[in-house]
Design a protein around this motif. Structure first.
Motif, short mmCIF file in Angstrom:
data_model
loop_
_atom_site.label_atom_id
_atom_site.label_comp_id
_atom_site.label_asym_id
_atom_site.label_seq_id
_atom_site.Cartn_x
_atom_site.Cartn_y
_atom_site.Cartn_z
N LEU A 1 34.13 43.79 35.00
CA LEU A 1 32.99 43.37 35.81
C LEU A 1 32.80 44.32 36.99
CD1 LEU A 1 30.88 41.01 36.30
CD2 LEU A 1 32.62 40.00 37.80
N GLY A 2 33.86 45.06 37.33
CA GLY A 2 33.85 45.96 38.48
C GLY A 2 34.62 45.39 39.65
N ALA A 3 35.21 44.21 39.49
CA ALA A 3 35.99 43.61 40.56
C ALA A 3 37.30 44.38 40.74
CB ALA A 3 36.28 42.15 40.26
N HIS A 4 37.61 44.69 41.99
CA HIS A 4 38.86 45.33 42.37
C HIS A 4 39.41 44.53 43.53
CE1 HIS A 4 41.07 49.01 44.29
NE2 HIS A 4 41.91 48.25 43.59
N ALA A 5 40.49 43.79 43.29
CA ALA A 5 40.98 42.85 44.30
C ALA A 5 42.49 42.81 44.29
CB ALA A 5 40.42 41.46 44.03
N MET A 6 43.06 42.33 45.39
CA MET A 6 44.49 42.12 45.48
C MET A 6 44.78 40.63 45.32
SD MET A 6 45.75 45.08 45.81
CE MET A 6 45.17 46.74 46.22
N VAL A 7 45.80 40.35 44.53
CA VAL A 7 46.31 38.99 44.41
C VAL A 7 47.44 38.85 45.42
CG1 VAL A 7 47.23 37.24 42.85
CG2 VAL A 7 45.78 39.06 41.95
N ARG A 8 47.30 37.92 46.37
CA ARG A 8 48.29 37.74 47.42
C ARG A 8 48.74 36.28 47.47
NH1 ARG A 8 44.37 41.25 50.16
NH2 ARG A 8 45.28 43.34 50.41
N PRO A 9 49.92 36.04 48.04
CA PRO A 9 50.42 34.67 48.10
C PRO A 9 49.43 33.71 48.77
CG PRO A 9 52.17 36.19 48.65
CD PRO A 9 50.92 37.01 48.55
N GLY A 10 49.24 32.55 48.14
CA GLY A 10 48.37 31.52 48.71
C GLY A 10 46.90 31.79 48.55
N GLU A 11 46.53 32.79 47.71
CA GLU A 11 45.12 33.11 47.49
C GLU A 11 44.81 33.07 46.01
OE1 GLU A 11 44.10 36.79 49.37
OE2 GLU A 11 44.92 36.18 51.33
N LEU A 12 43.74 32.38 45.66
CA LEU A 12 43.34 32.24 44.26
C LEU A 12 42.49 33.43 43.81
CD1 LEU A 12 42.74 30.48 41.64
CD2 LEU A 12 40.70 29.71 42.88
N THR B 1 29.92 32.29 28.13
CA THR B 1 29.30 32.59 29.42
C THR B 1 29.61 34.02 29.87
OG1 THR B 1 28.95 31.69 31.64
CG2 THR B 1 31.22 31.82 30.86
N ALA B 2 28.84 34.51 30.84
CA ALA B 2 29.04 35.87 31.33
C ALA B 2 30.35 35.99 32.10
CB ALA B 2 27.87 36.27 32.23
N ARG B 3 30.91 37.19 32.09
CA ARG B 3 32.14 37.45 32.84
C ARG B 3 31.90 37.25 34.33
NH1 ARG B 3 31.56 43.71 31.03
NH2 ARG B 3 31.81 42.69 29.00
N ASP B 4 32.95 36.84 35.05
CA ASP B 4 32.81 36.53 36.47
C ASP B 4 34.18 36.65 37.14
OD1 ASP B 4 31.48 35.81 38.80
OD2 ASP B 4 31.72 33.65 38.46
N PHE B 5 34.16 36.74 38.49
CA PHE B 5 35.40 36.82 39.26
C PHE B 5 35.19 36.12 40.60
CE2 PHE B 5 38.26 38.70 42.36
CZ PHE B 5 39.48 38.67 41.69
N ARG B 6 36.14 35.28 40.99
CA ARG B 6 36.06 34.55 42.25
C ARG B 6 37.40 34.64 42.99
NH1 ARG B 6 30.66 33.74 43.13
NH2 ARG B 6 29.73 33.39 41.08
N HIS B 7 37.31 34.64 44.33
CA HIS B 7 38.49 34.66 45.18
C HIS B 7 38.36 33.53 46.21
CE1 HIS B 7 40.60 35.85 48.93
NE2 HIS B 7 41.56 36.21 48.10
N HIS B 8 39.49 32.86 46.49
CA HIS B 8 39.48 31.78 47.48
C HIS B 8 40.86 31.65 48.09
CE1 HIS B 8 38.88 28.03 49.51
NE2 HIS B 8 39.64 27.34 48.69
N ALA B 9 40.91 31.52 49.42
CA ALA B 9 42.17 31.32 50.13
C ALA B 9 42.14 29.92 50.75
CB ALA B 9 42.35 32.38 51.22
N PRO B 10 42.73 28.93 50.06
CA PRO B 10 42.65 27.55 50.56
C PRO B 10 43.51 27.34 51.81
CG PRO B 10 44.06 27.66 48.63
CD PRO B 10 43.44 29.01 48.77
N ALA B 11 43.01 26.52 52.72
CA ALA B 11 43.77 26.17 53.91
C ALA B 11 44.81 25.11 53.56
CB ALA B 11 42.82 25.64 54.99
N PRO B 12 45.95 25.11 54.26
CA PRO B 12 46.96 24.09 54.00
C PRO B 12 46.51 22.71 54.43
CG PRO B 12 47.59 25.44 55.88
CD PRO B 12 46.38 26.07 55.30
#
Length: 328
Positions: free
Chosen positions: A105-116, A154-165
């Motif tokens: 899709l072109g997404a370039h992201a870091m996966v970090r602790p506590g982040e979806l 469905t079309a390809r997709d990418f989402r990022h979310h950092a939930p609060a505790p």
């Protein structure tokens, strides 16, 4: 994450939920993991609790890999070349370390602790996953969600979310999908889901309200806990059937304990899983594999991956259809 088994088994999966007989004290089925290498001479190993012979799905959750904490200097960390997915969403969740994600899709992201990081494969996507040079310890989970038939193309997709505790009184929750304890994730899903990390303080006991329509899975990451009165050890996955309005969790140790709580209503559809594809028939699996081997535009191209091979080749298909595997 790719399923890098050299001879992946084709599985027809059907979710047959178990309703609890006594909602006040439901029974929990304990599922143990099997070790699976991610490939290579110093293969990083993961613990897989879904799918397995005893149970294929929990809600729409169809794949649970749990890994680490692992010394990257010894295991080589994670380096998974571009590989395809169809008919599913991938959920990346880390406890320690960092992973670089790139997709078609072109997404370039870091996966970090506590982040979806949630990636939708749908009709077709490919991606790579590489632990970053600064990562000394890698520890997390990779989860797959089966898409309902109406949305699986469905079309390809990418989402990022950092939930609060969220404070649970004796525990802290991070709700990355769905709703729990008054907190709702803003990330939309194609079927009702729950995904939350819960960390219990030493000897804590907490009770959370849960959706009675959902079946739930409790994956123990660290420590030893009881879930609905059943003891679960580290790496075990407890299955709780539909009908419970509350879930009691207790930390049996003098150290913090951490679990993942996964849930959703029984999926209600038969799916076939093979390698990195979720489909509805053997013929679809054959077509998906052929499209990937031909470098079809169905999956696109990952830019910026510098490892080898440039893309993972698909394993050979089985010579015969595998008998269906169903939930009890």
């Amino acid at each position: 994450m790719s399923n890098t088994e050299p001879a992946p088994v084709e599985m027809e999966c059907r979710d047959q939920a178990v309703a609890v007989e006594d909602p006040g004290r439901p029974g929990v089925e304990v599922l143990t993991a099997r070790d699976v290498p991610l490939g290579g001479p110093r293969a990083m190993r993961v613990r897989r609790t879904l799918p397995q012979r005893r149970r294929s799905l929990i809600g729409a959750w169809c794949f649970v890999d749990h890994y680490g904490p692992g010394d990257v200097g010894r295991t080589g960390g994670m380096d998974v070349a571009p590989h395809p997915h169809t008919g599913l969403q991938t959920v990346s969740w880390l406890f320690t370390g960092e992973i670089e994600h790139r997709d078609s899709l072109g997404a370039h992201a870091m996966v970090r602790p506590g982040e979806l990081n949630l990636m939708t494969g749908g009709h077709g996507i490919c991606h790579s996953e590489v632990s970053t040079p600064g990562t000394a310890t890698l520890h997390g989970v990779q989860l797959w969600v089966a898409l309902p038939d109406a949305y699986r193309h469905t079309a390809r997709d990418f989402r990022h979310h950092a939930p609060a505790p969220v404070d649970l009184g004796g525990a802290t929750a991070r709700v990355f999908l769905g709703s729990l304890a008054g907190e709702t994730s803003p990330v939309a899903t194609f079927s009702p889901l729950l995904g939350a990390e819960i960390t219990l303080t030493p000897h804590a006991r907490v009770t959370v309200d849960v959706d009675q329509r959902f079946e739930h899975g409790i994956l123990v990451d660290t420590g030893a806990v009881t879930a609905a009165g059943t003891e679960l050890s580290t790496t075990e996955l407890g299955y709780l059937g539909t009908g419970a309005a509350q879930l009691e969790l207790a930390n049996l140790t003098g150290e913090p304990a951490r679990v993942l709580l996964l849930g959703g209503p029984p999926f209600g559809e038969e799916i076939i899983m093979w390698w990195n594809f979720v489909a509805r028939s053997h013929e679809e699996i054959v077509a998906f594999r052929d499209a990937w081997q031909r470098a079809s535009d169905q999956f696109g191209h990952v830019a910026g991956y510098a490892g080898t091979p440039e893309r993972l080749p698909a394993p050979e298909l089985p010579n015969a259809r595998i008998k269906p595997r169903r939930n009890p």
